[in-house]
Design a protein around this motif. Sequence first.
Motif, PDB file in Angstrom:
ATOM      1  N   LYS A 105       0.870  -1.182  -0.017  1.00  0.00           N
ATOM      2  CA  LYS A 105       0.107   0.088   0.027  1.00  0.00           C
ATOM      3  C   LYS A 105       0.549   1.121  -0.116  1.00  0.00           C
ATOM      4  O   LYS A 105       0.441   2.101  -0.793  1.00  0.00           O
ATOM      5  CB  LYS A 105      -1.017  -0.091   1.308  1.00  0.00           C
ATOM      6  CG  LYS A 105      -1.847   1.329   1.223  1.00  0.00           C
ATOM      7  CD  LYS A 105      -2.577   1.097   2.547  1.00  0.00           C
ATOM      8  CE  LYS A 105      -3.853   2.317   2.680  1.00  0.00           C
ATOM      9  NZ  LYS A 105      -4.495   2.270   3.795  1.00  0.00           N
ATOM     10  N   LEU A 106       2.111   1.123   0.898  1.00  0.00           N
ATOM     11  CA  LEU A 106       2.766   2.545   0.824  1.00  0.00           C
ATOM     12  C   LEU A 106       3.640   2.493  -0.433  1.00  0.00           C
ATOM     13  O   LEU A 106       3.817   3.838  -0.909  1.00  0.00           O
ATOM     14  CB  LEU A 106       3.482   2.152   1.960  1.00  0.00           C
ATOM     15  CG  LEU A 106       3.132   2.326   3.343  1.00  0.00           C
ATOM     16  CD1 LEU A 106       4.184   1.998   4.512  1.00  0.00           C
ATOM     17  CD2 LEU A 106       2.843   3.756   3.738  1.00  0.00           C
ATOM     18  N   MET A 107       3.881   1.462  -1.110  1.00  0.00           N
ATOM     19  CA  MET A 107       4.631   1.713  -2.251  1.00  0.00           C
ATOM     20  C   MET A 107       3.681   1.952  -3.624  1.00  0.00           C
ATOM     21  O   MET A 107       3.989   2.784  -4.386  1.00  0.00           O
ATOM     22  CB  MET A 107       5.107   0.242  -2.536  1.00  0.00           C
ATOM     23  CG  MET A 107       6.336   0.045  -1.821  1.00  0.00           C
ATOM     24  SD  MET A 107       6.968  -1.622  -2.340  1.00  0.00           S
ATOM     25  CE  MET A 107       8.275  -1.729  -1.062  1.00  0.00           C
ATOM     26  N   GLU A 108       2.148   1.681  -3.496  1.00  0.00           N
ATOM     27  CA  GLU A 108       1.369   2.049  -4.457  1.00  0.00           C
ATOM     28  C   GLU A 108       1.260   3.407  -4.257  1.00  0.00           C
ATOM     29  O   GLU A 108       0.711   4.024  -5.353  1.00  0.00           O
ATOM     30  CB  GLU A 108       0.113   1.191  -4.406  1.00  0.00           C
ATOM     31  CG  GLU A 108       0.132  -0.439  -4.776  1.00  0.00           C
ATOM     32  CD  GLU A 108      -0.876  -1.156  -4.186  1.00  0.00           C
ATOM     33  OE1 GLU A 108      -1.836  -0.643  -3.999  1.00  0.00           O
ATOM     34  OE2 GLU A 108      -0.950  -2.128  -4.712  1.00  0.00           O
ATOM     35  N   GLN A 109       1.054   4.036  -3.318  1.00  0.00           N
ATOM     36  CA  GLN A 109       0.838   5.491  -3.016  1.00  0.00           C
ATOM     37  C   GLN A 109       1.892   6.252  -3.372  1.00  0.00           C
ATOM     38  O   GLN A 109       1.905   7.532  -3.266  1.00  0.00           O
ATOM     39  CB  GLN A 109       0.454   5.549  -1.520  1.00  0.00           C
ATOM     40  CG  GLN A 109      -0.956   4.779  -1.017  1.00  0.00           C
ATOM     41  CD  GLN A 109      -1.324   5.135   0.258  1.00  0.00           C
ATOM     42  OE1 GLN A 109      -0.477   5.383   1.102  1.00  0.00           O
ATOM     43  NE2 GLN A 109      -2.537   4.739   0.778  1.00  0.00           N
ATOM     44  N   GLY A 110       3.184   5.657  -3.483  1.00  0.00           N
ATOM     45  CA  GLY A 110       4.362   6.567  -3.869  1.00  0.00           C
ATOM     46  C   GLY A 110       5.117   6.994  -2.719  1.00  0.00           C
ATOM     47  O   GLY A 110       6.103   7.665  -2.691  1.00  0.00           O
ATOM     48  N   GLN A 111       4.929   6.611  -1.268  1.00  0.00           N
ATOM     49  CA  GLN A 111       5.405   7.104  -0.524  1.00  0.00           C
ATOM     50  C   GLN A 111       6.874   6.327  -0.027  1.00  0.00           C
ATOM     51  O   GLN A 111       7.581   6.877   0.571  1.00  0.00           O
ATOM     52  CB  GLN A 111       4.365   6.730   0.886  1.00  0.00           C
ATOM     53  CG  GLN A 111       3.299   7.649   0.909  1.00  0.00           C
ATOM     54  CD  GLN A 111       2.450   7.567   2.147  1.00  0.00           C
ATOM     55  OE1 GLN A 111       2.957   7.153   3.249  1.00  0.00           O
ATOM     56  NE2 GLN A 111       1.106   7.776   2.192  1.00  0.00           N
ATOM     57  N   LEU A 112       6.852   4.871  -0.756  1.00  0.00           N
ATOM     58  CA  LEU A 112       7.958   4.065  -0.614  1.00  0.00           C
ATOM     59  C   LEU A 112       8.418   3.433  -1.641  1.00  0.00           C
ATOM     60  O   LEU A 112       7.693   3.393  -2.533  1.00  0.00           O
ATOM     61  CB  LEU A 112       7.581   2.946   0.533  1.00  0.00           C
ATOM     62  CG  LEU A 112       7.726   3.441   2.118  1.00  0.00           C
ATOM     63  CD1 LEU A 112       7.496   2.265   2.807  1.00  0.00           C
ATOM     64  CD2 LEU A 112       9.169   3.712   2.346  1.00  0.00           C
TER      65      LEU A 112
END
Length: 339
Positions: A105-112
């Motif tokens: 989820k964090l990767m999909e949101q571009g945060q990670l």
Amino acid sequence: MSSSDIDFVAALEEQTNLNFQLPDPEDEQIPEMEFQRQVDTAWRVCDRFDLQTEIWRGRILRAVRDREKKYGDTRGSGFLKWLQEREISKSQAYSMIQLANSADKLMEQGQLDPDTVRCFSKRAFIETAKAEPEIQQLITDAAKKGDRITRREVRQLADEFTAMSSDLLPDTVKAKAADNTLPSRYLAPLVREMEKLPESHQTVFREEVAANPDVDTLKQVTSEARYLAKYLDAATNVQALDEESVDLEKALEEALRIGCINVAADLVNQASQLEQTIAKLYNTWKKIGSLADRLYVDTGASTPNLRSLLNCLEQLGGEVVEVQLGSGERTIRLQIQEE
């Protein structure tokens, strides 16, 4: 060999060999700071691989579970069998799946991104995944800069966000927190305790902190707010207070005025626990009597040992319950009367 098999073999070949040259703990020539630096570096590398391993295991488990949901039976027995064969408990499996979901989820949101994950310790990443979106953003921004993220950094950033975003703290206190003259770690606990209180009490504490924005005042107010919340919560559950004309608010004001809110809160809390214990004792006492009656009907001359057991337990099922404390130095008798 299929392309997926080739990818798998390539992944195995790229694995780093975790073979550290640890410092000799008995070598007096190694300075203490250098010894700590070397072992800390090795520990952080292990922590990083532990996190990445858990995330990928979670993804694997999720794939197995989803496959079973689509093509297996409705009970999920195939997934449970897969776990049993690998000696993984169901709670462990879903914990890893949750970790993988959070990472994705964090990767999909571009945060990670995958490289940023390496900045986290395992526990820090789990805490980040549980945090509010605004706090997640602060933490991931720090990770993108290459900062090492441990649980300490997560707590610090979470405390700073809580302090600066809360309407419960006066602006003078926030200003001191912003310029680091007032540590934010003392503000977050105060905010969490004040959130449990009615607005009238929040106002009193806010004014007190505004008048004396220092660490000692923050500690004192946090302690008072904690005991106040405990007092208010427990007082509503004490039946004995419903039977008398007690003004709980005025009693509270008096306790605050003379500085004994902690004692008053503990007293009310213990009273609540005692009433709950009495109710539980009564239900257990009734159960013992019912079971003893059922067993008595089924016993007779052919079961002398069962009759002996019933005779011994009779002191716990009658109107007077008798128990010895410690090694028999004191006997407690409780009389139970039903109305």
